[in-house]
Write a protein that holds these residues in place. Structure first.
Motif, PDB file in Angstrom:
ATOM      1  N   ASP A  29       0.861  -1.008   0.095  1.00 39.32           N
ATOM      2  CA  ASP A  29       0.068   0.053  -0.079  1.00 39.32           C
ATOM      3  C   ASP A  29       0.916   1.357  -0.081  1.00 39.32           C
ATOM      4  O   ASP A  29       1.013   1.940   0.932  1.00 39.32           O
ATOM      5  CB  ASP A  29      -0.851   0.018   1.243  1.00 39.32           C
ATOM      6  CG  ASP A  29      -1.990   1.126   1.068  1.00 39.32           C
ATOM      7  OD1 ASP A  29      -2.176   1.520   0.109  1.00 39.32           O
ATOM      8  OD2 ASP A  29      -2.756   1.134   2.089  1.00 39.32           O
ATOM      9  N   ASP A  30       1.678   1.312  -1.084  1.00 37.36           N
ATOM     10  CA  ASP A  30       2.333   2.539  -1.396  1.00 37.36           C
ATOM     11  C   ASP A  30       2.233   3.070  -2.900  1.00 37.36           C
ATOM     12  O   ASP A  30       2.878   2.611  -3.678  1.00 37.36           O
ATOM     13  CB  ASP A  30       3.614   2.129  -0.867  1.00 37.36           C
ATOM     14  CG  ASP A  30       4.698   3.607  -0.855  1.00 37.36           C
ATOM     15  OD1 ASP A  30       4.508   4.305  -1.450  1.00 37.36           O
ATOM     16  OD2 ASP A  30       5.824   3.505  -0.107  1.00 37.36           O
ATOM     17  N   ALA A  31       1.583   4.103  -3.069  1.00 42.81           N
ATOM     18  CA  ALA A  31       1.314   4.355  -4.399  1.00 42.81           C
ATOM     19  C   ALA A  31       2.645   5.063  -4.983  1.00 42.81           C
ATOM     20  O   ALA A  31       2.632   5.225  -6.374  1.00 42.81           O
ATOM     21  CB  ALA A  31       0.355   5.653  -4.457  1.00 42.81           C
ATOM     22  N   ARG A  32       3.687   5.148  -4.531  1.00 48.85           N
ATOM     23  CA  ARG A  32       5.104   5.497  -5.041  1.00 48.85           C
ATOM     24  C   ARG A  32       5.507   4.573  -6.084  1.00 48.85           C
ATOM     25  O   ARG A  32       6.245   4.765  -6.970  1.00 48.85           O
ATOM     26  CB  ARG A  32       6.177   6.027  -4.111  1.00 48.85           C
ATOM     27  CG  ARG A  32       5.788   7.401  -3.169  1.00 48.85           C
ATOM     28  CD  ARG A  32       6.804   7.202  -2.028  1.00 48.85           C
ATOM     29  NE  ARG A  32       6.883   6.079  -1.136  1.00 48.85           N
ATOM     30  CZ  ARG A  32       7.805   5.829  -0.496  1.00 48.85           C
ATOM     31  NH1 ARG A  32       8.666   6.934  -0.225  1.00 48.85           N
ATOM     32  NH2 ARG A  32       7.806   5.042   0.274  1.00 48.85           N
ATOM     33  N   PHE A  33       5.006   3.174  -5.799  1.00 49.41           N
ATOM     34  CA  PHE A  33       5.888   2.289  -6.548  1.00 49.41           C
ATOM     35  C   PHE A  33       4.758   0.833  -6.850  1.00 49.41           C
ATOM     36  O   PHE A  33       3.927   0.663  -5.995  1.00 49.41           O
ATOM     37  CB  PHE A  33       7.131   1.338  -5.749  1.00 49.41           C
ATOM     38  CG  PHE A  33       7.904   2.250  -5.084  1.00 49.41           C
ATOM     39  CD1 PHE A  33       8.754   2.961  -5.765  1.00 49.41           C
ATOM     40  CD2 PHE A  33       7.873   2.712  -3.767  1.00 49.41           C
ATOM     41  CE1 PHE A  33       9.723   4.153  -5.351  1.00 49.41           C
ATOM     42  CE2 PHE A  33       8.589   3.655  -3.120  1.00 49.41           C
ATOM     43  CZ  PHE A  33       9.574   4.050  -3.908  1.00 49.41           C
ATOM     44  N   PRO A  34       4.710   0.556  -7.921  1.00 47.73           N
ATOM     45  CA  PRO A  34       4.078  -0.823  -8.166  1.00 47.73           C
ATOM     46  C   PRO A  34       4.746  -1.881  -7.369  1.00 47.73           C
ATOM     47  O   PRO A  34       5.817  -2.277  -7.847  1.00 47.73           O
ATOM     48  CB  PRO A  34       4.034  -1.148  -9.763  1.00 47.73           C
ATOM     49  CG  PRO A  34       5.013  -0.127 -10.224  1.00 47.73           C
ATOM     50  CD  PRO A  34       5.421   0.944  -9.224  1.00 47.73           C
ATOM     51  N   ARG A 122      -0.161   6.101   0.630  1.00 44.10           N
ATOM     52  CA  ARG A 122      -1.057   5.110   0.787  1.00 44.10           C
ATOM     53  C   ARG A 122      -2.138   5.395  -0.548  1.00 44.10           C
ATOM     54  O   ARG A 122      -2.377   6.402  -0.932  1.00 44.10           O
ATOM     55  CB  ARG A 122      -2.082   5.097   2.037  1.00 44.10           C
ATOM     56  CG  ARG A 122      -1.240   4.838   3.112  1.00 44.10           C
ATOM     57  CD  ARG A 122      -1.406   3.663   3.942  1.00 44.10           C
ATOM     58  NE  ARG A 122      -0.700   3.330   5.130  1.00 44.10           N
ATOM     59  CZ  ARG A 122      -0.234   2.274   5.148  1.00 44.10           C
ATOM     60  NH1 ARG A 122       0.026   1.208   4.467  1.00 44.10           N
ATOM     61  NH2 ARG A 122       0.641   2.350   6.319  1.00 44.10           N
ATOM     62  N   TYR A 123      -2.651   4.342  -1.184  1.00 43.04           N
ATOM     63  CA  TYR A 123      -3.689   4.336  -2.129  1.00 43.04           C
ATOM     64  C   TYR A 123      -5.056   4.595  -1.395  1.00 43.04           C
ATOM     65  O   TYR A 123      -5.363   4.382  -0.449  1.00 43.04           O
ATOM     66  CB  TYR A 123      -4.003   2.889  -2.651  1.00 43.04           C
ATOM     67  CG  TYR A 123      -2.626   2.634  -3.565  1.00 43.04           C
ATOM     68  CD1 TYR A 123      -2.456   3.244  -4.833  1.00 43.04           C
ATOM     69  CD2 TYR A 123      -1.970   1.506  -3.229  1.00 43.04           C
ATOM     70  CE1 TYR A 123      -1.554   2.754  -5.761  1.00 43.04           C
ATOM     71  CE2 TYR A 123      -0.864   0.929  -4.167  1.00 43.04           C
ATOM     72  CZ  TYR A 123      -0.644   1.743  -5.163  1.00 43.04           C
ATOM     73  OH  TYR A 123       0.581   1.132  -6.120  1.00 43.04           O
ATOM     74  N   ASP A 124      -5.827   5.412  -2.346  1.00 41.81           N
ATOM     75  CA  ASP A 124      -7.273   5.464  -1.651  1.00 41.81           C
ATOM     76  C   ASP A 124      -8.118   4.123  -2.032  1.00 41.81           C
ATOM     77  O   ASP A 124      -7.450   3.390  -2.922  1.00 41.81           O
ATOM     78  CB  ASP A 124      -8.087   6.639  -2.486  1.00 41.81           C
ATOM     79  CG  ASP A 124      -8.119   6.435  -3.803  1.00 41.81           C
ATOM     80  OD1 ASP A 124      -8.622   5.561  -4.225  1.00 41.81           O
ATOM     81  OD2 ASP A 124      -7.528   7.297  -4.482  1.00 41.81           O
ATOM     82  N   ASP A 125      -9.046   3.966  -1.280  1.00 43.14           N
ATOM     83  CA  ASP A 125      -9.846   2.803  -1.216  1.00 43.14           C
ATOM     84  C   ASP A 125     -10.310   2.098  -2.791  1.00 43.14           C
ATOM     85  O   ASP A 125     -10.238   1.024  -2.966  1.00 43.14           O
ATOM     86  CB  ASP A 125     -11.093   2.833  -0.479  1.00 43.14           C
ATOM     87  CG  ASP A 125     -10.670   2.684   1.088  1.00 43.14           C
ATOM     88  OD1 ASP A 125      -9.515   2.503   1.630  1.00 43.14           O
ATOM     89  OD2 ASP A 125     -11.611   3.130   1.833  1.00 43.14           O
ATOM     90  N   GLN A 130      -9.281  -1.267  -7.612  1.00 45.98           N
ATOM     91  CA  GLN A 130      -9.183  -1.203  -9.221  1.00 45.98           C
ATOM     92  C   GLN A 130      -7.973  -2.041  -9.421  1.00 45.98           C
ATOM     93  O   GLN A 130      -7.796  -3.097 -10.088  1.00 45.98           O
ATOM     94  CB  GLN A 130      -8.946   0.042  -9.547  1.00 45.98           C
ATOM     95  CG  GLN A 130     -10.323   0.833  -9.759  1.00 45.98           C
ATOM     96  CD  GLN A 130      -9.909   2.413 -10.138  1.00 45.98           C
ATOM     97  OE1 GLN A 130      -8.967   2.763 -10.222  1.00 45.98           O
ATOM     98  NE2 GLN A 130     -11.066   2.688 -10.201  1.00 45.98           N
ATOM     99  N   LEU A 131      -6.833  -1.740  -8.600  1.00 48.60           N
ATOM    100  CA  LEU A 131      -5.613  -2.536  -8.418  1.00 48.60           C
ATOM    101  C   LEU A 131      -5.512  -3.986  -8.031  1.00 48.60           C
ATOM    102  O   LEU A 131      -5.090  -4.780  -8.885  1.00 48.60           O
ATOM    103  CB  LEU A 131      -4.485  -1.674  -7.920  1.00 48.60           C
ATOM    104  CG  LEU A 131      -4.084  -0.325  -8.265  1.00 48.60           C
ATOM    105  CD1 LEU A 131      -3.030   0.241  -7.214  1.00 48.60           C
ATOM    106  CD2 LEU A 131      -3.577  -0.355  -9.712  1.00 48.60           C
ATOM    107  N   ALA A 132      -6.037  -4.502  -7.260  1.00 51.23           N
ATOM    108  CA  ALA A 132      -6.379  -5.552  -7.059  1.00 51.23           C
ATOM    109  C   ALA A 132      -7.491  -6.516  -7.768  1.00 51.23           C
ATOM    110  O   ALA A 132      -6.946  -7.334  -8.171  1.00 51.23           O
ATOM    111  CB  ALA A 132      -7.178  -5.764  -5.594  1.00 51.23           C
TER     112      ALA A 132
END
Length: 140
Positions: A29-34, A122-125, A130-132
């Motif tokens: 849960d870190d939007a800086r990196f996939p 952190r990503y928003d919910d 969407q990513l999951a």
């Protein structure tokens, strides 16, 4: 696999994304990196050597698969990955797990490692969902 549970420490910084043949797959849960975390569902495994020879081969295949997914996550975010970082550290959480992190030359930490660094975003919910969903849609 019977008796397997991910260490509770993973709950704080990652979310469940999928179950592959060997690994429980989590999205960091870190939007800086996939970033994916693969946790082999083998109770008591701490080192890769704790896996059977067959499971070691499956783990390697799933690491490669995770790299492909990380590339797709980077593309979906409009930030293609320049380099994959793959590591099984375990210094903080001993349970065997493998990080597969997409890095970019302009990611703010480049070329330094990402482990234990401040600045998590952190990503928003909605984005996590969407990513999951994207990760699950890439299940093969």
């Amino acid at each position: 696999m019977a008796g397997f549970a991910p260490d509770p420490a993973f709950e704080a910084g990652s979310v469940f994304a999928a179950d592959w043949p060997l690994c429980h797959v989590r999205l960091q849960d870190d939007a800086r990196f996939p970033w994916l975390i693969l946790i082999p569902r083998v109770p008591g495994a701490v080192e890769i050597a704790d896996l059977s020879v067959q499971d070691r081969g499956v783990l390697m295949a799933e690491i490669i698969r995770a790299g492909q997914v990380v590339h797709r996550l980077g593309e979906a975010a409009g930030r293609p990955v320049d380099k994959l970082n793959t590591a099984a550290l375990g210094n903080v959480t001993a349970q065997l797990h493998v990080h597969v992190v997409g890095r970019r030359r302009d990611d703010g930490l480049w070329p330094d490692p990402v482990w234990g660094r401040d600045g998590c975003r952190r990503y928003d919910d909605d984005t996590v969902g969407q990513l999951a969903g994207l990760i699950r849609s890439l299940d093969a």
